[in-house]
Scaffold this active site. Structure first.
Site, short mmCIF file in Angstrom:
data_model
loop_
_atom_site.label_atom_id
_atom_site.label_comp_id
_atom_site.label_asym_id
_atom_site.label_seq_id
_atom_site.Cartn_x
_atom_site.Cartn_y
_atom_site.Cartn_z
N SER A 179 35.67 37.90 -1.91
CA SER A 179 34.34 37.93 -1.30
C SER A 179 34.49 37.79 0.20
O SER A 179 35.48 37.22 0.70
CB SER A 179 33.48 36.78 -1.84
OG SER A 179 32.31 36.60 -1.07
N TYR A 192 32.19 28.22 -4.89
CA TYR A 192 32.52 29.64 -5.03
C TYR A 192 33.36 30.12 -3.86
O TYR A 192 34.39 30.79 -4.05
CB TYR A 192 31.21 30.43 -5.12
CG TYR A 192 31.37 31.93 -5.12
CD1 TYR A 192 31.64 32.63 -6.29
CD2 TYR A 192 31.19 32.66 -3.94
CE1 TYR A 192 31.75 34.01 -6.29
CE2 TYR A 192 31.29 34.04 -3.93
CZ TYR A 192 31.58 34.71 -5.11
OH TYR A 192 31.70 36.09 -5.10
#
Length: 286
Positions: A179, A192
């Site tokens: 990400s 995350y």
């Protein structure tokens, strides 16, 4: 660049993680009518985690249309998986459905074993499944949630890779979804973001460790992508304006991720290992 929807979005928030595709407005584009293959993965066997929806569904469709047979791993309760399998089969390729929770060591072994039993080997592993929940403070993150995030995101990536490599021939490709948050962590996605940074480091080490086996390891770093995980895990203000802060002024659609995954899975990427490809709508990733 201008064909896709821009915020604001008026989609309902979902209370089930990772969320359902059909409940979203607008519906994500996975390449169902847009993507055309050209045989770049002809005869390859791919295992994709989180393959029921979002980026995983798009990659599964792309791989099948490029000539690969595709096994998809997903949570057993996810209704989207059979829809993904139907698109694989419409492309004339074999689909294998592998339900199970990747937090389990036994599940990680079982899905690899079943894929090898069915197809004989694994040429491409896409570690794509992920868990996230947006939290406004450190106190809101429970210890169980922290552990579950790490178990799903980095723990499963390690275990699946470890189990797949003995069944992966020379020329094999490991592709890990990270990400933009690996480079620029978001405070509302603390756990995350930390896992995505860990996967980036893990992939770089794998590229060096597995080079002598002829196995490549790379990452793809999406920016904001319009998937069911967004309305299922984020607060309303973020969902409503999702992707508006990128230079392109919109979120990416899953179909826009197919190209880098196909390239990294193909033999055309034979000298690409230890790399990270950013797909962020213009947000720089170092």
């Amino acid at each position: 660049m201008t064909d896709f929807p821009k915020p604001p979005f008026d989609t309902k928030l979902q209370d089930h993680i990772p969320g359902l595709t059909d409940a979203m407005t607008p519906l994500p584009d996975h390449g169902e009518t847009r993507y055309r293959g050209s045989g770049r993965l002809e005869g390859k066997i791919a295992l994709i985690t989180g393959g029921d929806s979002g980026i995983g569904r798009a990659v599964a469709i792309g791989f099948a249309r490029e000539g690969a047979d595709v096994a998809i791993s997903y949570l057993e309760e996810e209704e989207d998986a059979r829809e993904t399998a139907s698109w694989i089969e419409k492309a004339g390729r074999r689909a294998l459905l592998l339900p199970g929770d990747l937090k389990s060591r036994e599940t990680c072994r079982a899905i690899v074993d079943k894929t090898v039993e069915t197809f004989g080997r694994i040429d491409v592993l896409v570690n794509n499944a992920a868990f996230q929940v947006e939290r406004l403070s450190l106190e809101e993150i429970s210890e169980d949630e922290w552990d579950d995030t790490f178990a799903t995101n980095i723990g499963a990536t390690f275990r699946l890779t470890r189990n797949v490599v003995p069944h992966m021939p020379r020329g094999g490709s490991l592709i890990h979804t990270i990400s933009v948050n690996a480079d620029s962590p978001k405070p509302r996605l603390l756990a995350y973001s930390a896992t995505k940074s860990a996967i980036l480091n893990f992939s770089g080490g794998l590229a060096q460790l597995l080079g002598e086996k002829g196995i490549r390891s790379n990452t793809v770093a999406p920016g904001p992508i319009w998937t069911p995980l967004i309305p299922a895990t984020m607060h309303g203000d973020h969902v409503h304006e999702f992707g508006a802060g990128t230079p392109l002024g919109r979120p990416g659609q899953p179909v826009e991720l197919i190209a880098p995954y196909v390239m990294l899975a193909s033999d055309e990427a034979s000298y690409i290992s230890g790399a990270n490809i950013a797909v962020t709508g213009g947000t720089p990733v170092i």
